[in-house]
Design an enzyme around this catalytic site. Structure first.
Site, PDB file in Angstrom:
ATOM      1  N   ASP A 133       1.011  -1.101   0.116  1.00 32.25           N
ATOM      2  CA  ASP A 133       0.145   0.046   0.014  1.00 32.25           C
ATOM      3  C   ASP A 133       0.891   1.310   0.014  1.00 32.25           C
ATOM      4  OD1 ASP A 133      -2.757   1.323   0.385  1.00 32.25           O
ATOM      5  OD2 ASP A 133      -1.722   1.861   2.176  1.00 32.25           O
ATOM      6  N   GLU A 171       1.816   0.004  -4.655  1.00 30.53           N
ATOM      7  CA  GLU A 171       0.719   0.889  -5.122  1.00 30.53           C
ATOM      8  C   GLU A 171       1.454   2.197  -5.569  1.00 30.53           C
ATOM      9  OE1 GLU A 171      -3.410   3.231  -3.770  1.00 30.53           O
ATOM     10  OE2 GLU A 171      -1.674   2.590  -2.125  1.00 30.53           O
TER      11      GLU A 171
END
Length: 623
Positions: free
Chosen positions: A338, A367
């Protein structure tokens, strides 16, 4: 660089004259035979540092028990914490041990266990996720409620349960996922990625999972450790894989080590709340101001998500050890990371290396929600000459979405517009060391649903999925897209609605087809047919990509290897188009037939074929 420490299971009992105090140790257990013998234990309990006597350790270390050496004791500002640096001998046997500090009533006895390692590193788990896979992303709270007994957990801060609210908990859990793994496998899915499963004991908005409060607890409202381990086992029994969503950058405000910080530099501290700029450019801009760099990387994500200081070696060790623990404990096959760009990038290189050192086949993708192909490539292994070089294998390919398939479907064709943007974006693949490791997608839990993005145009929706399952990279689909779930992020809860059929009493059921309309069934069928074809297609899984310049909105590309050639045609225009095979002779020469993979009809390559507006073709060329 950050030094990696491993760790093991510890159960500590502190002996007091009248009562025992609970002492927490992280990681909660470890394994004998790890490649890296070093480990670091975080021990947390009121005034624990004062209860452990000062010990003079010789240069050779202090032997605690057979196969375990105490190398160093680290004390921090907060006496509620103490850190042990240990070394586990390569020949240490699994099992329970005891070692003690102090004497008499002040004696501290520590019971710990080294477990036996999992079998099948790289074959049964930690297998890695590649372009041969098809990822399904779901939110456990919104997919299916398989166990109503865990809908609320006494003592947790968020006691909400209301499916009529897009912000409250709905009760979905891991048992609900387990119950429908056969549905996913039949759809052609090979890999499951869920939003985080770690405990989020926050007061509200706990359905998404990105605000950890204890790394070593699986969220009890989705089933806890037992259910997560069962899910992993059930996936592997079916030949499927598990991706875990890692959050290294931040934690929840109510994380135990935020409420009771080991030291002032455990978090990135500011004189007043300072949010990240959400801009990646200062991290690589040769002209950037240092203050902009600092805010990009050290600013907090939100007021509810404090930013971890990964340049603190104790923080770094804690995060790295938890990543290794998760792979060994739960059989994780790959990682989605993330908010990758907001992490300390040197730390991320150390963390990625620690994982691949222990698990050579494991893969990870980060990400990278950025704008521009060079910006994106900077955060992965690339062919760019820059002072910092990332070792991240792949990224979530936002460029292929924002500057690729979205404009291809929604913009009129022009010299630099429409599907030409998709062509241009893919032409920038020279920036990546291996673009096939990038994860391509149409939407996710933070973006508008694909069906809504294409203004609920069924043919455009289908064309998007044809591209997703035939382009280079690792395809990822968001739950419910196969049955035309819709919604836009105003706010994000509208793109996180319940999967139809996941709750008793649902009027429609996507698992069985009950009360789905013809359009929903047709998209579900298209994805199932193409995904299962892809499972057996060497060209689509690992073949090369050749693309031709789009002409008048007609975009043709090929996936091919020595054994197979697949021709993909996207008509992104609003008019019927003619496809002349001779225009693509470099790839069509020598083939006499083109078989439609959806209906097995055959076209001869000597004659052109027509393609309706906003539709697509996937053809296997035959001699």
């Amino acid at each position: 660089m950050y030094k990696l420490f491993a760790s093991f299971f510890i159960c500590i009992v502190y002996c007091l004259p009248l009562s025992a105090q609970t002492i927490d140790v992280y990681p909660t257990h470890w394994w004998a035979g790890m490649k890296n013998p070093d480990l670091q234990l975080m021990i947390h309990s009121p005034d624990i540092a004062d209860r452990i006597p000062v010990i003079k350790i010789s240069e050779a270390g202090m032997q605690l028990s057979a196969g375990i050496t105490l190398k160093k004791i680290e004390r921090v500002e907060n006496s509620n914490y103490i850190f042990f640096d240990l070394v586990i001998d390569k020949d240490a046997e699994p099992g329970k041990r005891v070692f003690s500090f102090g004497e008499g009533k002040k004696k501290v006895s520590i019971n710990y266990e080294l477990k036996e390692r999992r079998q099948g590193n790289g074959t049964a788990y930690a297998q890695g996720v590649t372009s041969s896979d098809f990822i399904y992303l779901l939110m456990p709270d919104r997919f299916s409620n398989g166990d109503t007994t865990n809908d609320r957990i006494a003592g947790m801060k968020d006691q909400s349960l209301n499916r009529d609210s897009i912000f409250l908990r709905h009760g979905g859990d891991l048992q609900g996922v387990i119950n429908h793994l056969d549905y996913l496998k039949d759809m052609g899915i090979t890999t499951l990625w869920m939003t985080p499963v770690i405990e989020n004991d926050m007061p509200d908005r706990t359905e998404h999972g990105y605000a950890f409060t204890n790394h070593y607890k699986i969220e009890p409202r989705i089933g806890g450790e037992k259910a997560y381990l069962q899910l992993s086992d059930e996936l592997h029994k079916r030949g499927m894989k598990l991706i875990q969503d890692a959050v290294y950058n931040h934690v929840g405000l109510y994380d135990f080590f935020v409420q009771d910080m080991p030291s002032k530099d455990w978090l990135h501290q500011w004189p007043q709340f300072t949010q990240t700029s959400y801009r990646e450019q200062p991290l690589f801009d040769p002209h950037a101001a240092e203050s902009d760099k600092k805010r990009s990387s050290d600013g907090w994500f939100t007021q509810q998500m404090p930013d971890l200081n990964q340049s603190n070696p104790l923080v770094a060790n804690f995060l790295i050890q938890h990543a290794i623990y998760s792979v060994e404990e739960f059989g994780v096959d790959g990682w989605r990371i993330d908010t990758y760009i907001y992490n300390d990038l040197e730390f991320m290189n150390s963390c990625n290396k620690a994982l691949t050192d222990e698990y050579p086949h494991i893969t990870m993708f980060g990400e990278a929600w950025v704008h521009g192909a060079a910006n994106e490539a900077y955060f992965a292994e690339n062919n760019i000459s820059t002072p910092f070089k990332s070792n991240l294998q792949g990224i979530t390919d936002f460029q292929c979405l924002f500057y690729g398939i979205q404009p291809a479907m929604n913009e009129a064709f022009g010299w630099t517009d429409g599907v030409n943007k998709l062509y241009t974006t893919l032409s920038n693949d020279f920036l990546y060391k291996d673009p096939t490791r990038n994860v391509i997608f149409l939407d996710n839990h933070d973006l508008g649903r694909w069906y809504s993005v294409v203004n609920e145009n069924l043919q455009k929706d289908k064309t998007g999925f044809v591209w997703l399952l035939t382009c280079r990279g690792i395809p990822q689909m968001y739950y419910g897209d196969e049955v035309l779930m819709k919604g836009v992020t105003n706010p994000d809860g509208w793109v996180r609605l319940d999967f139809p059929g996941g709750w008793n009493g649902d009027s429609a059921n996507a698992f069985t087809g009950k009360n789905l309309n013809a359009d929903q069934l047709s998209v579900q069928s298209l994805i199932k047919t193409l995904a299962n074809f892809r499972k057996n297609s060497s060209a689509l899984k690992t073949g090369k990509l050749m693309q031709y310049l789009p002409v008048d909105g007609l975009y043709v590309y090929f996936r091919y290897d020595e054994n197979q050639t697949i021709m993909i045609v996207l008509n992104t225009s609003d008019k019927q188009q003619t496809v002349d095979f001779s225009k693509y002779a470099e790839r069509t020469s020598g083939f006499t037939n083109a078989v439609n993979v959806f209906d097995n009809t055959t076209n001869v390559t000597s004659a052109p074929i027509t393609l309706e507006a906003n539709t697509s073709l996937v053809l296997e060329l035959k001699k």
